[in-house]
Design a protein around this motif. Sequence first.
Motif, mmCIF file in Angstrom:
data_model
loop_
_atom_site.group_PDB
_atom_site.id
_atom_site.type_symbol
_atom_site.label_atom_id
_atom_site.label_comp_id
_atom_site.label_asym_id
_atom_site.label_seq_id
_atom_site.Cartn_x
_atom_site.Cartn_y
_atom_site.Cartn_z
ATOM 1 N N GLU A 166 0.813 -1.210 0.000
ATOM 2 C CA GLU A 166 0.000 0.000 0.000
ATOM 3 C C GLU A 166 0.850 1.266 0.000
ATOM 4 O O GLU A 166 0.541 2.248 -0.693
ATOM 5 C CB GLU A 166 -0.921 -0.017 1.217
ATOM 6 N N SER A 167 1.930 1.238 0.769
ATOM 7 C CA SER A 167 2.813 2.416 0.780
ATOM 8 C C SER A 167 3.470 2.627 -0.580
ATOM 9 O O SER A 167 3.539 3.757 -1.082
ATOM 10 C CB SER A 167 3.879 2.243 1.863
ATOM 11 N N GLU A 168 3.910 1.522 -1.212
ATOM 12 C CA GLU A 168 4.512 1.652 -2.545
ATOM 13 C C GLU A 168 3.496 2.154 -3.565
ATOM 14 O O GLU A 168 3.793 3.016 -4.391
ATOM 15 C CB GLU A 168 5.080 0.302 -2.982
ATOM 16 N N ILE A 169 2.282 1.618 -3.500
ATOM 17 C CA ILE A 169 1.251 2.047 -4.449
ATOM 18 C C ILE A 169 0.900 3.520 -4.241
ATOM 19 O O ILE A 169 0.678 4.276 -5.194
ATOM 20 C CB ILE A 169 0.004 1.161 -4.302
ATOM 21 N N GLY A 170 0.844 3.953 -2.960
ATOM 22 C CA GLY A 170 0.575 5.365 -2.706
ATOM 23 C C GLY A 170 1.637 6.270 -3.300
ATOM 24 O O GLY A 170 1.333 7.306 -3.912
ATOM 25 N N GLY A 171 2.909 5.883 -3.150
ATOM 26 C CA GLY A 171 3.980 6.680 -3.755
ATOM 27 C C GLY A 171 3.891 6.706 -5.269
ATOM 28 O O GLY A 171 4.083 7.754 -5.909
ATOM 29 N N ILE A 172 3.570 5.550 -5.855
ATOM 30 C CA ILE A 172 3.436 5.485 -7.319
ATOM 31 C C ILE A 172 2.281 6.354 -7.790
ATOM 32 O O ILE A 172 2.373 7.043 -8.819
ATOM 33 C CB ILE A 172 3.256 4.017 -7.755
#
Length: 457
Positions: A170-176
Amino acid sequence: MSTSTVSFTANPALAKRRQVLIGEENRSIKELVVGDGTATSGGKEDFTRSVRGELVMEATRDVIHVKKSLQTSPPRRSSRKPKTERPRWLTILRVLTKNLSILIVLFGLVQMVQKLALRSGNVSDNPPINDSSSEDISVFKQRLLEVEESVKASAKVTEGKVEVVNQKIESEIGGIRVDLNKKIEEQELKLTNELKKLDGRTSNLEESLVKLTTKEWLAKEEFDIFFDEYRKASGLDNSNSHHISLDDMRAFAREVVKDELIKHAADGLGKVDYALASGGGFVMKHSEIYNLGKRTNWFYDNSQVKVHPDAERMLRPSFGEPGQCFALKGNSGFVDVGLRTAIVVEAVTLEHVSKSVAYDRSSAPKDCRVSGWLREGNNNNNGEEKKIHFLTEFTYDLEKSNAQTYEVLESAGTNVVDTIRLEFTSNHGSPAHTCIYRLRVHGHEPSSSTLMVSAQY
């Protein structure tokens, strides 16, 4: 006895027959014994003796018959191959093996049923349970409990790991997503800027196209005419036309432009106008005028007077001003013009307002016809009608220049006239009126002999 034995084994048909006879005799004996219960023992013995005698006689007959057949005909060989009998020990071994395998399978099934019954706890109390089986059951239950605990522990561990992985994802997707939104906004700004530039270029292109369409370009036919004039002026022919240089053509074009400017200074065409009002031309007659929106002169009566005071506008230069014309009622009419002198008509020029300054060009005449006659030779003193000569007919084109010149027909080239009639049968759309800005007549004055011949005819 030996002979009977040989015959019995050698001829199987006779042996079968003997068996059948023996069977029938036995049946008859049984029927006699069973059916008649009153028979005595002495009778039985006599009967058996007679039967034995018959059997012995039958056997001797069979032996004799067999001997005769052996002496007369050779023994036949059977075509079928004798079947090979399996050894007795092999058959027994097979049966034992099958039974043993069935017993093993049954024993295994029994063991499986017992184990399943012990595991499910549904074993009946009647069969005895030893200590070893109870210990095995307890060990098995303990192992099951351990396996359940280990499974629960591993499930908890995997759940924790899955939660950690989900948080990371979720954190990676938010950054993307943030990065993508930034890039999309940047691309939108770039696209909007490019679209604005493209709109500006499109508007400039449209303006340039409008300018190009409004300009009068030289058509191919006009260029061919110009090229032919250049070759005639330069003394060139088709064989050496490829030696023409662009500079020479530009110089020739400059000369043509100078000549056209001189013509324009000399009344625009550079030709003598014999219908010019200041030179002696005048309007003799015309059709009904158009007075809508204008105050009429009370001295002028359209039903009685033939010529309106403003009719001479058709014979004077208008200098390209819109409205400086003579308006006739409707989309058809005529104008009679007296020339300054009798001439041989060569061409007629009809002028309308230029499309670059016109408000509306629907009142321009379209289909026209020009004719002429000589007034001096047609005074009608002798009751003769005037001789009218057809000169030309044409269609005024709004897409061409405002002053359009039309040549007279070759058949009317020698006729001398001093009066011209311009008759129009349609205009370019206006149903109320038709405007004539200027009418010019070009030609040359004839010699005295030509004038006398024309007067006679």
